[in-house]
Design an enzyme around this catalytic site. Structure first.
Site, PDB file in Angstrom:
ATOM      1  N   CYS A 204      72.836  70.572  76.796  1.00 10.67           N
ATOM      2  CA  CYS A 204      73.078  69.316  76.093  1.00 10.67           C
ATOM      3  C   CYS A 204      71.755  68.889  75.471  1.00 10.67           C
ATOM      4  O   CYS A 204      70.958  69.745  75.080  1.00 10.67           O
ATOM      5  CB  CYS A 204      73.644  68.263  77.039  1.00 10.67           C
ATOM      6  SG  CYS A 204      72.555  67.850  78.418  1.00 10.67           S
TER       7      CYS A 204
ATOM      8  N   ASP B  27      54.613  48.590  82.820  1.00  7.90           N
ATOM      9  CA  ASP B  27      55.097  49.788  82.131  1.00  7.90           C
ATOM     10  C   ASP B  27      54.120  50.922  82.399  1.00  7.90           C
ATOM     11  O   ASP B  27      52.920  50.678  82.582  1.00  7.90           O
ATOM     12  CB  ASP B  27      55.220  49.565  80.620  1.00  7.90           C
ATOM     13  CG  ASP B  27      56.311  50.435  79.995  1.00  7.90           C
ATOM     14  OD1 ASP B  27      56.350  51.644  80.294  1.00  7.90           O
ATOM     15  OD2 ASP B  27      57.126  49.902  79.217  1.00  7.90           O
TER      16      ASP B  27
ATOM     17  N   LYS C  57      52.168  52.432  76.398  1.00 10.45           N
ATOM     18  CA  LYS C  57      52.918  51.277  75.913  1.00 10.45           C
ATOM     19  C   LYS C  57      52.287  49.965  76.346  1.00 10.45           C
ATOM     20  O   LYS C  57      52.330  48.963  75.622  1.00 10.45           O
ATOM     21  CB  LYS C  57      54.369  51.347  76.417  1.00 10.45           C
ATOM     22  CG  LYS C  57      55.226  52.375  75.707  1.00 10.45           C
ATOM     23  CD  LYS C  57      56.670  52.295  76.191  1.00 10.45           C
ATOM     24  CE  LYS C  57      57.541  53.298  75.453  1.00 10.45           C
ATOM     25  NZ  LYS C  57      58.952  53.251  75.922  1.00 10.45           N
TER      26      LYS C  57
ATOM     27  N   ASP D 222      65.572  50.495  82.373  1.00  6.24           N
ATOM     28  CA  ASP D 222      66.596  51.391  81.842  1.00  6.24           C
ATOM     29  C   ASP D 222      67.113  52.356  82.902  1.00  6.24           C
ATOM     30  O   ASP D 222      67.647  53.411  82.588  1.00  6.24           O
ATOM     31  CB  ASP D 222      66.040  52.186  80.653  1.00  6.24           C
ATOM     32  CG  ASP D 222      64.842  53.058  81.037  1.00  6.24           C
ATOM     33  OD1 ASP D 222      64.418  53.013  82.209  1.00  6.24           O
ATOM     34  OD2 ASP D 222      64.333  53.781  80.157  1.00  6.24           O
ATOM     35  N   ASN D 223      66.942  51.992  84.187  1.00  3.50           N
ATOM     36  CA  ASN D 223      67.435  52.876  85.247  1.00  3.50           C
ATOM     37  C   ASN D 223      67.880  52.028  86.438  1.00  3.50           C
ATOM     38  O   ASN D 223      67.371  50.926  86.666  1.00  3.50           O
ATOM     39  CB  ASN D 223      66.360  53.886  85.666  1.00  3.50           C
ATOM     40  CG  ASN D 223      65.144  53.223  86.278  1.00  3.50           C
ATOM     41  OD1 ASN D 223      65.113  52.958  87.482  1.00  3.50           O
ATOM     42  ND2 ASN D 223      64.137  52.920  85.458  1.00  3.50           N
TER      43      ASN D 223
ATOM     44  N   ARG E  26      63.677  51.051  67.649  1.00  2.00           N
ATOM     45  CA  ARG E  26      64.146  49.818  68.284  1.00  2.00           C
ATOM     46  C   ARG E  26      63.051  49.063  69.028  1.00  2.00           C
ATOM     47  O   ARG E  26      63.181  47.859  69.245  1.00  2.00           O
ATOM     48  CB  ARG E  26      65.280  50.135  69.266  1.00  2.00           C
ATOM     49  CG  ARG E  26      64.828  50.987  70.426  1.00  2.00           C
ATOM     50  CD  ARG E  26      65.948  51.740  71.110  1.00  2.00           C
ATOM     51  NE  ARG E  26      65.427  52.620  72.164  1.00  2.00           N
ATOM     52  CZ  ARG E  26      64.859  53.800  71.933  1.00  2.00           C
ATOM     53  NH1 ARG E  26      64.731  54.245  70.698  1.00  2.00           N
ATOM     54  NH2 ARG E  26      64.406  54.536  72.911  1.00  2.00           N
TER      55      ARG E  26
ATOM     56  N   CYS F 277      70.070  55.870  77.309  1.00  6.95           N
ATOM     57  CA  CYS F 277      70.041  55.688  75.854  1.00  6.95           C
ATOM     58  C   CYS F 277      69.555  56.959  75.165  1.00  6.95           C
ATOM     59  O   CYS F 277      69.932  57.234  74.028  1.00  6.95           O
ATOM     60  CB  CYS F 277      69.142  54.498  75.496  1.00  6.95           C
ATOM     61  SG  CYS F 277      69.863  52.903  75.930  1.00  6.95           S
TER      62      CYS F 277
ATOM     63  N   SER G 163      60.318  58.467  68.811  1.00  6.65           N
ATOM     64  CA  SER G 163      61.728  58.074  68.930  1.00  6.65           C
ATOM     65  C   SER G 163      61.894  56.638  69.409  1.00  6.65           C
ATOM     66  O   SER G 163      62.982  56.070  69.299  1.00  6.65           O
ATOM     67  CB  SER G 163      62.459  59.020  69.893  1.00  6.65           C
ATOM     68  OG  SER G 163      61.961  58.886  71.212  1.00  6.65           O
ATOM     69  N   ASN G 164      60.825  56.024  69.937  1.00  2.84           N
ATOM     70  CA  ASN G 164      60.897  54.631  70.381  1.00  2.84           C
ATOM     71  C   ASN G 164      60.938  53.655  69.208  1.00  2.84           C
ATOM     72  O   ASN G 164      61.440  52.530  69.336  1.00  2.84           O
ATOM     73  CB  ASN G 164      59.689  54.261  71.240  1.00  2.84           C
ATOM     74  CG  ASN G 164      59.527  55.097  72.492  1.00  2.84           C
ATOM     75  OD1 ASN G 164      58.416  55.338  72.944  1.00  2.84           O
ATOM     76  ND2 ASN G 164      60.633  55.575  73.055  1.00  2.84           N
TER      77      ASN G 164
END
Length: 490
Positions: A447, A167, A191, A235-236, A178, A293, A174-175
């Site tokens: 957005c 990582d 992380k 996540d990609n 979850r 996400c 915001s992590n």
């Protein structure tokens, strides 16, 4: 024949928000034709041309992949279900060979470890030898985010002796909704450091090797070769295809999981024994089709469930027991609390694991996923997408420029945070409501982070909108960071 077509979350915006619809049809293709005739915007996301499904979209009739039966001409009968399963940013009935292989010397357990793992030791399927296999095993986790967090916690607690962790991100507030391996005190820390501390706190009898870097085609083989099992918590799409290809080339089992909003997928890709990720999805979706996400959201407990399933499969691979998710795709809908299982088949024409494989080494995955042009491609047209920073937009508003600002997020996001002087037109409605956008004014589209607004601009141009469209770089998140911190980040 009345059949039910299940529509995944990522494509529901193009199907009127429906998660399932019923149609009278004689074949799978006829059902999809009726679906896309009713919801025309959906067709371009499902079909490459008039008759061919896109390579990043799978369609299952009940449990079976239609690509390996009759394709779109596959007949249906009353009560059948057709499931559309696109790629999202993703068995055997006999025991597999355990890891390490039989005959290899296994480490011993101390009295303290015997006490710690007692609930494993009294399971006949694990026992003393199985626990020693767990201690001897080396597992590489790619990512310590939503999936990697529960995965790491349970592998450490189970006594997997050596965990490698890849990582390069830092913990953000915001992590914490979850990514349960990190805590409030860890915000701002790498992380990799937070995860290492937590894993060793759970179990000081294990080893943790951190890799604070981005996994690339240049370093993946050197890192992965030293591990028995690889767990994909990415996540990609570029990293997902990279991990798959490296595992195929090195003959390593790849325990896969993916999540989006309320839906998750899990499988075990092991080319020696069955399908790989490319057999399921030969090509990735185009950039921007599947929101991350960060833009699409995710229910906090969903990665806990899917990550725990991944941990379960890792342990079964190591022990050589149970029915692995090889050649099986497990689908989970947390909102409906429903599991479904689809059968996968190895693709004999797969370019990495097929009978005549053409991929013999790792490639440029950013290019493969359409995130950068080929090396010999012509230079892109300058200013193809005009952008503006939040600071520049604020200055132009303060100067009294006659701008119109269009917000293409969803209404529930608009309720959380909004920019001044904006009009809300969600992305799925923007083309049909383009008459509400004045083409004689300069229009700034925004957005959350800039991805959906860029897509909205592309769709408006394709639909013939002639006005000047400018994308807000970084979206409302950049506005909160650089202009007005009172606007909440989410």
């Amino acid at each position: 024949m009345a059949v039910t077509v299940y529509i995944p979350t990522a494509l529901r915006q193009y199907a009127g928000g429906n998660n399932q619809l019923q149609f009278e049809a004689a074949t799978v293709g006829e059902a999809l034709d009726r679906l896309t005739s009713t919801h025309g915007d959906l067709r371009k996301h499902l079909y490459a041309d008039a008759t061919k499904l896109r390579n990043f979209v799978n369609v299952f009739l009940n449990e079976d992949d239609i690509r390996h039966s009759g394709g779109l001409a596959t007949p249906v009968k009353e009560g059948d279900t057709i499931s559309i399963v696109p790629a999202i940013a993703g068995g055997t009935s006999v025991a597999e060979a355990p890891i390490p292989a039989k005959g290899e010397e296994l480490p011993t357990l101390s009295n303290e470890e015997i006490s710690r793992y007692s609930r494993h030791l009294i399971l006949p399927e694990v026992g003393l030898e199985g626990q020693r296999r767990l201690k001897a095993a080396r597992v590489l986790m790619i990512g310590t985010g939503g999936l990697g967090a529960p995965l790491g916690l349970y592998l450490a607690a189970a006594g997997v002796g050596h965990l490698g962790v890849v990582d390069f991100d830092v913990v953000d507030a915001s992590n914490l909704q979850r990514q349960v391996i990190h805590g409030t005190k860890d915000v701002g820390r790498p992380k990799i450091a937070s995860a290492r501390d937590r894993l060793l706190d759970i179990n000081p009898h294990i080893e943790v090797t951190p890799y604070e870097l981005r996994l690339t085609a240049q370093n993946a083989l050197d890192i992965i070769k030293d591990y028995d099992v690889v767990v994909d918590g990415t996540d990609n799409f570029p990293t997902r295809y990279l991990v798959n290809d490296a595992c195929v080339l090195l003959n390593k089992p790849n325990v896969y999981g993916s999540i989006f909003r309320f839906e998750g997928q899990a499988s075990v890709f092991w080319a020696e024994k069955g399908a790989c990720y490319r057999c399921l999805y030969p090509e990735p979706p185009p950039p921007g089709l599947v929101p991350s996400c960060a833009e699409g959201g995710v229910l906090g407990v969903l990665p806990g469930i899917v990550g725990s399933i991944q941990a379960n499969e890792v342990i079964k691979v190591i022990l050589g027991g149970g029915d692995l998710l090889v050649n099986r795709l497990l689908l989970f809908d947390a909102w409906k609390m429903r599991f479904r299982e689809m059968k996968l088949r190895k693709d004999p024409n797969c370019p990495i694991c097929g009978e005549h494989a053409t991929i013999k080494e790792l490639i440029d995955y950013e290019q493969f996923c359409g995130l950068k042009p080929p090396a010999n491609a012509p230079a892109p047209v300058a200013d193809e997408l005009e952008e503006i920073t939040a600071v520049e937009l604020k200055a132009r508003i303060d100067a009294g420029e006659n701008l119109q600002i269009i917000d293409v997020r969803e209404p529930h996001e608009y309720d959380i945070a909004r920019l001044p002087y904006t009009k809300l037109i969600p992305l799925g409605q923007v083309v049909n409501r383009q008459n509400e956008i004045n083409p004689t004014q300069t229009t700034v589209v925004h957005c959350k982070m800039g991805g959906r607004s860029a897509k909205a601009i592309k769709e408006l141009r394709a639909a013939g909108f002639t006005g000047r469209l400018i994308n807000l770089k970084g979206g409302i998140t950049a506005w909160s960071t650089d202009v007005d911190p009172s606007v909440p980040k989410y």
